[in-house]
Design a protein around this motif. Structure first.
Motif, PDB file in Angstrom:
ATOM      1  N   ARG A 728     -19.754  19.613 148.618  1.00 16.65           N
ATOM      2  CA  ARG A 728     -18.825  19.851 147.521  1.00 16.65           C
ATOM      3  C   ARG A 728     -17.568  20.482 148.087  1.00 16.65           C
ATOM      4  O   ARG A 728     -17.621  21.278 149.024  1.00 16.65           O
ATOM      5  CB  ARG A 728     -19.436  20.758 146.453  1.00 16.65           C
ATOM      6  CG  ARG A 728     -20.749  20.250 145.898  1.00 16.65           C
ATOM      7  CD  ARG A 728     -21.211  21.073 144.700  1.00 16.65           C
ATOM      8  NE  ARG A 728     -20.598  20.627 143.456  1.00 16.65           N
ATOM      9  CZ  ARG A 728     -21.273  20.446 142.315  1.00 16.65           C
ATOM     10  NH1 ARG A 728     -22.573  20.657 142.278  1.00 16.65           N
ATOM     11  NH2 ARG A 728     -20.651  20.064 141.229  1.00 16.65           N
ATOM     12  N   THR A 737     -14.917  16.665 138.029  1.00 13.09           N
ATOM     13  CA  THR A 737     -15.505  16.476 139.354  1.00 13.09           C
ATOM     14  C   THR A 737     -15.532  14.988 139.680  1.00 13.09           C
ATOM     15  O   THR A 737     -16.052  14.188 138.889  1.00 13.09           O
ATOM     16  CB  THR A 737     -16.934  17.048 139.418  1.00 13.09           C
ATOM     17  OG1 THR A 737     -16.866  18.474 139.301  1.00 13.09           O
ATOM     18  CG2 THR A 737     -17.601  16.697 140.741  1.00 13.09           C
ATOM     19  N   ASP A 904     -14.798  19.052 143.334  1.00 16.09           N
ATOM     20  CA  ASP A 904     -14.784  19.902 142.142  1.00 16.09           C
ATOM     21  C   ASP A 904     -13.384  20.429 141.866  1.00 16.09           C
ATOM     22  O   ASP A 904     -12.492  20.375 142.726  1.00 16.09           O
ATOM     23  CB  ASP A 904     -15.739  21.078 142.347  1.00 16.09           C
ATOM     24  CG  ASP A 904     -17.199  20.645 142.367  1.00 16.09           C
ATOM     25  OD1 ASP A 904     -17.575  19.834 141.509  1.00 16.09           O
ATOM     26  OD2 ASP A 904     -17.953  21.116 143.243  1.00 16.09           O
TER      27      ASP A 904
END
Length: 907
Positions: A728, A737, A904
């Motif tokens: 991430r 996201t 994200d």
């Protein structure tokens, strides 16, 4: 907005399609008692296929205070639950085998909302398709609970539009349409507007505008017009018309001004410099109906033709668009390539406008173009027997308030053709260029000097006439320039050392004395053109090359005139010769694609050879400076940071890049040309598709290609990381996201069957992913799955992308993974039969596309050394069966090598 080259051979928007056969398509139109207008096209060649478009004549421009984005939200909500479809209209369609995007879709613009249906079982589903439209037009009370779920889909769509191109285009659109309702915001609206929208507001908008008397229906397929009209009346005739609100026409038109002005477009991620000069003017006559409307549209076409000629002959790096930006307002826009700098681009615009002013249309030019249009009108069919063309024609005509080109309308238009005179054409052009509403739009990186800092009044500069210009007769100017640009003759020292012929496929194989090869396909569908593809074995990851410097060198040289080319404009020469040239540099190979007429084959080869043996870096300083300015901006931008994260995910290290802008600026012309010399020396195989026998082509190929110096090229392989992982990175700026999942797996048993089955299975995978991720969970947007066979590396690479809410990203990815992993085991026989039918329909179109024949020839030869791919084509549809598809589907996803990146929101 219409790009002029599409208008070149046609007298009006109604003739924007090149018709192929005699008039076989039937056209019927009518209006029901409740005001619904319908248009039926019987297209004999459509077989079982059926296409329907329903247009509601209301869009984002009709939104009032407190309704921002509600037209688009309404488009979504009509597919939700209702008394007639308690589980939701979209869910019912999905359950019955319809695929969102392929079989049903919708779009919202400023002036209309359009619902497109292509029933999976074609014309036998006409009644079902009309029932869908009946539901859409029925008064609605939307469920707040449905909106809570669908709101996430709309927000996902909004996030998908927050890209650099969308942001820049939005600014440009607002300038172009300034003063009108369309300039306020994008049809999707703002994030805040979506988050605060209410289902009741969408319901009120629907019931205010979605009436039968505010709708237009198009039905196209091999259907009986009388039965289709009866079905329309039966299914839609009981709908009640509504009292439509009054529109204030002036609010929908751009507000024209008398003050020339300059506007700037900025974005934190922008690295490009572009300039455009916009003239806006009233053009109500060109959008009127009847004979006067035809006359003025023809006059616009003649005038645009002259503008295009002048640009081709004097400023080929300047392009233009002529179009409508309102029902009473038109625009003429000139664009300049600003790669060499903003001031230089402004000068190009200046020269282009002055050339057009000083070289009026002559009687001979006008007569010549009239003859072209006259011949076209007399030889083309009014309505083509081609379903995709008819659907496009309907969108361009009946759904855009334009007449259908029926024989009667063509006769009416033909009657206006001889009213067009050179004097009228010149008057129309002069009116465009004398428009008081003139706008210069400058798009530039935020860290570069404003053009306004160099010129306090760019528009005024555009109106100055150069001291050294004179009015040169157009014909003389064209002749002078066409003879100035040429290549020196080349006698050729190479030869063909061996050759063979595949009589079944009409393919010739040649080996040249320098080691290069040529594969020639004789195919009637190539018609009057030559299709040429050169595939070189060395890419920018060759040993001995600096990767990023090699890419800069390719950029500089591929956009410059070769050193031995005479005259000042290669682009101008290419336009005169009718040569289309495209070059691509990849990590392990280079591809050059060229198209030209059969008569200009020698010119095509001269151009290719000169690029290889006599390169020029042209204005290389501008290329370097542009790259230096772009470098820090891109690395700090969201797309740049995402790209680096993906490189780390897949390769374990980022691609080679300059350390800083100073390192880029330190490059010299010698550095660039040395890199190009190595790139251009890589062994090459040529693929040619034409209707000519090989004996007509071989001598020229040997003359120009067989003695190009070559040396072995060794590429450093691109190693993909093994194993699965999930990472991430908090760098997104849209509030959502983005999920980017890659996988790869080895595969060694390549066949033509496999290569054709994979795209079909990708289509099926996308349908299932969209159904699960969007239609059921309603929390994702932008779902796109691809699988790319790479026979050279004996592997398949796959990629899945979608965006969702951060809190649902992990769950959504697991759902997607399960769908991809389970795909091979649960392909039904019905799905296999549908994919076989899809292949048959698509293959019928591909068989008429010479570029696809060339691609298949190259793929077959690179893999097998022969043309067996072409030999297999007649039988390929027999391999598209359930058992074979299930086996091939195992190639689409490899969980052991699945590498997933979740981008994200930034903290």
């Amino acid at each position: 907005m219409l790009l002029f080259p599409r208008l070149l051979l046609f007298a009006a928007a109604a003739l924007s399609i090149a018709f192929a056969r005699a008039a076989q398509t039937e056209y019927t139109a009518g209006t029901l008692d409740n005001g619904l207008a319908y248009h039926i096209f019987k297209v004999p060649s459509a077989e079982r296929r059926l296409v329907l478009h329903l247009q509601i004549n209301a869009g984002a421009a009709d939104e009032n205070e407190g309704e921002e984005g509600i037209a688009h939200i309404t488009e979504h909500m009509v597919f939700q639950s209702s008394p007639a479809f308690p589980q939701g209209l979209g869910n019912r369609l999905n359950a019955e085998g319809w695929q969102m995007g392929r079989h049903y879709n919708a779009q919202t613009g400023y002036r209309h909302t359009r619902y497109m249906l292509t029933p999976p079982y074609g014309r036998r589903q006409l009644e079902q398709a009309l029932a869908v439209y009946r539901q859409i037009l029925t008064p609605q009370t939307f469920s707040p609970a449905d909106w809570v779920k669908e709101q996430q889909v709309v927000l996902g769509e909004w996030r998908g539009q927050q890209t650099l191109p969308h942001r820049l285009n939005r600014q440009y659109h607002a300038l172009l349409h300034s003063g009108s309702r369309s300039a306020r915001y994008a049809p999707i609206g703002s994030k805040t507007a979506i988050e605060t929208a209410q289902a009741a507001t969408a319901g009120r908008f629907h019931n205010k505008w979605y009436g039968s008397n505010n709708a237009v229906l198009v039905v196209a397929g091999n259907i009986n017009p009388k039965k289709a009209a009866a079905a329309i009346k039966e299914n839609l005739g009981r709908l009640k018309p509504i009292a439509l609100p009054e529109r204030e026409a002036g609010e929908y038109e751009p507000k024209l001004t008398d003050t020339p002005r300059t506007e700037h477009i900025h974005d934190k991620d922008n690295t490009e410099t572009k300039l455009s000069l916009v003239y806006r003017f009233h053009n109500t006559p060109s959008q009127s109906s009847g004979s006067q409307g035809y006359y003025h549209r023809l006059l616009d076409n003649f005038a645009a033709h002259i503008v295009n000629l002048r640009l081709q002959n004097t400023e080929p790096s300047v392009s233009f668009k002529l179009g409508n930006i309102g029902k009473q307002t038109g625009s003429l826009i000139f664009y300049a390539d600003a790669a060499t700098g903003a001031q230089e681009a402004l000068n190009l615009l200046n020269n282009a406008v002055e050339t057009i002013r000083l070289q009026p249309a002559g009687n001979e030019e006008t007569a010549a173009y009239r003859k072209v249009l006259h011949n076209h009108m007399n030889t083309v069919s009014a309505l083509p027997d081609n379903l995709p063309q008819i659907v496009q024609l309907a969108d361009d005509t009946v759904l855009s308030d334009k007449p259908v080109p029926t024989p009667d309308n063509q006769t009416l238009e033909r009657g206006q053709l001889y009213r067009i005179s050179a004097a009228a054409v010149n008057k129309r052009i002069a009116a465009w260029l004398a428009a008081s509403d003139r706008l210069t739009v400058i798009q530039a990186p935020e860290n570069t000097l404003d053009l306004a800092g160099k010129s306090s009044n760019p528009i005024a500069a555009l109106q100055r006439k150069p001291d050294n210009r004179a009015a040169v007769p157009a014909a003389a100017a064209t002749t002078a320039r066409s003879t100035a640009n040429t290549f020196p003759p080349h006698t050729g020292q190479g030869r063909i050392v061996s050759e063979s012929f595949d009589s079944n496929n009409k393919v010739s194989y040649l080996q040249f004395s320098n080691g290069d090869k040529a594969v020639l396909l004789q195919k009637a569908v190539a018609g009057s053109k030559i299709y040429f593809k050169a595939v070189s074995e060395g890419g920018y990851r060759q040993n001995g090359l600096n990767e990023w410097q090699a890419q800069l060198a390719a950029d500089a040289v591929s956009h410059s005139s070769p050193a031995d080319f005479g005259g000042r404009s290669l682009k101008q020469w290419q336009q005169q010769q009718g040569i289309s040239y495209r070059y691509r540099l990849e990590n392990d190979h280079q591809t050059t694609d060229i198209q030209a007429s059969k008569q200009t084959l020698e010119s095509l080869l001269q151009l290719y050879r000169s690029r290889q043996t006599a390169p020029s870096a042209g204005p290389w300083q501008n290329v370097i400076e542009t790259a230096a300015l772009r470098h820090p901006v891109y690395l700090q931008s969201v797309p740049g940071r995402q790209e680096i994260e993906l490189e780390l995910l897949r390769y374990g290290r980022p691609e080679s890049r300059a350390q800083n802008s100073s390192e880029i600026r330190a490059l010299t012309e010698t550095d660039l040309l040395q890199h190009w010399k190595q790139l251009s020396s890589a062994p090459t195989t040529y693929y040619v598709a034409s209707s000519l026998p090989s004996e007509k082509i071989k001598p020229l190929l040997a003359q120009y290609l067989a003695d190009i110096p070559r040396r072995a090229a060794e590429n450093r392989p691109v190693e993909l990381l093994k194993g699965s992982t999930l990472r991430r990175a908090a760098i997104n700026d849209t509030g959502g996201t983005d999920i980017n999942a890659w996988s790869w797996q080895p595969f060694y048993d390549w066949t033509p069957d496999t290569s054709e089955q994979i795209p079909l299975l990708v289509n099926l995978a996308n349908a299932r992913l969209k159904d699960a991720l969007r239609s059921r969970n309603q929390n994702t947007y932008g779902v796109k799955f691809t699988a790319r066979p790479q026979p050279v590396y004996n592997r398949v690479e796959s990629n899945l992308f979608f965006s969702t809410r951060p809190e649902q990203a992990a769950e959504a990815w697991q759902t997607a993974r399960q769908i991809l992993e389970s795909l091979p085991e649960n392909i039904s026989k019905t799905e296999a039969d549908n994919l076989q039918q899809l292949f048959i329909e698509q293959e019928a179109k591909r068989q008429q596309n010479p570029e696809i024949w060339l691609e298949r020839l190259a793929a077959s030869h690179r893999r097998y050394g022969d043309a067996r791919y072409l030999s297999r084509l007649p039988e390929l549809h027999r391999t598209i069966i359930q058992t074979r598809l299930r086996q091939t589907a195992k190639l689409l996803w490899s969980s052991p090598n699945a590498r997933v990146l979740l981008i994200d929101p930034a903290q």
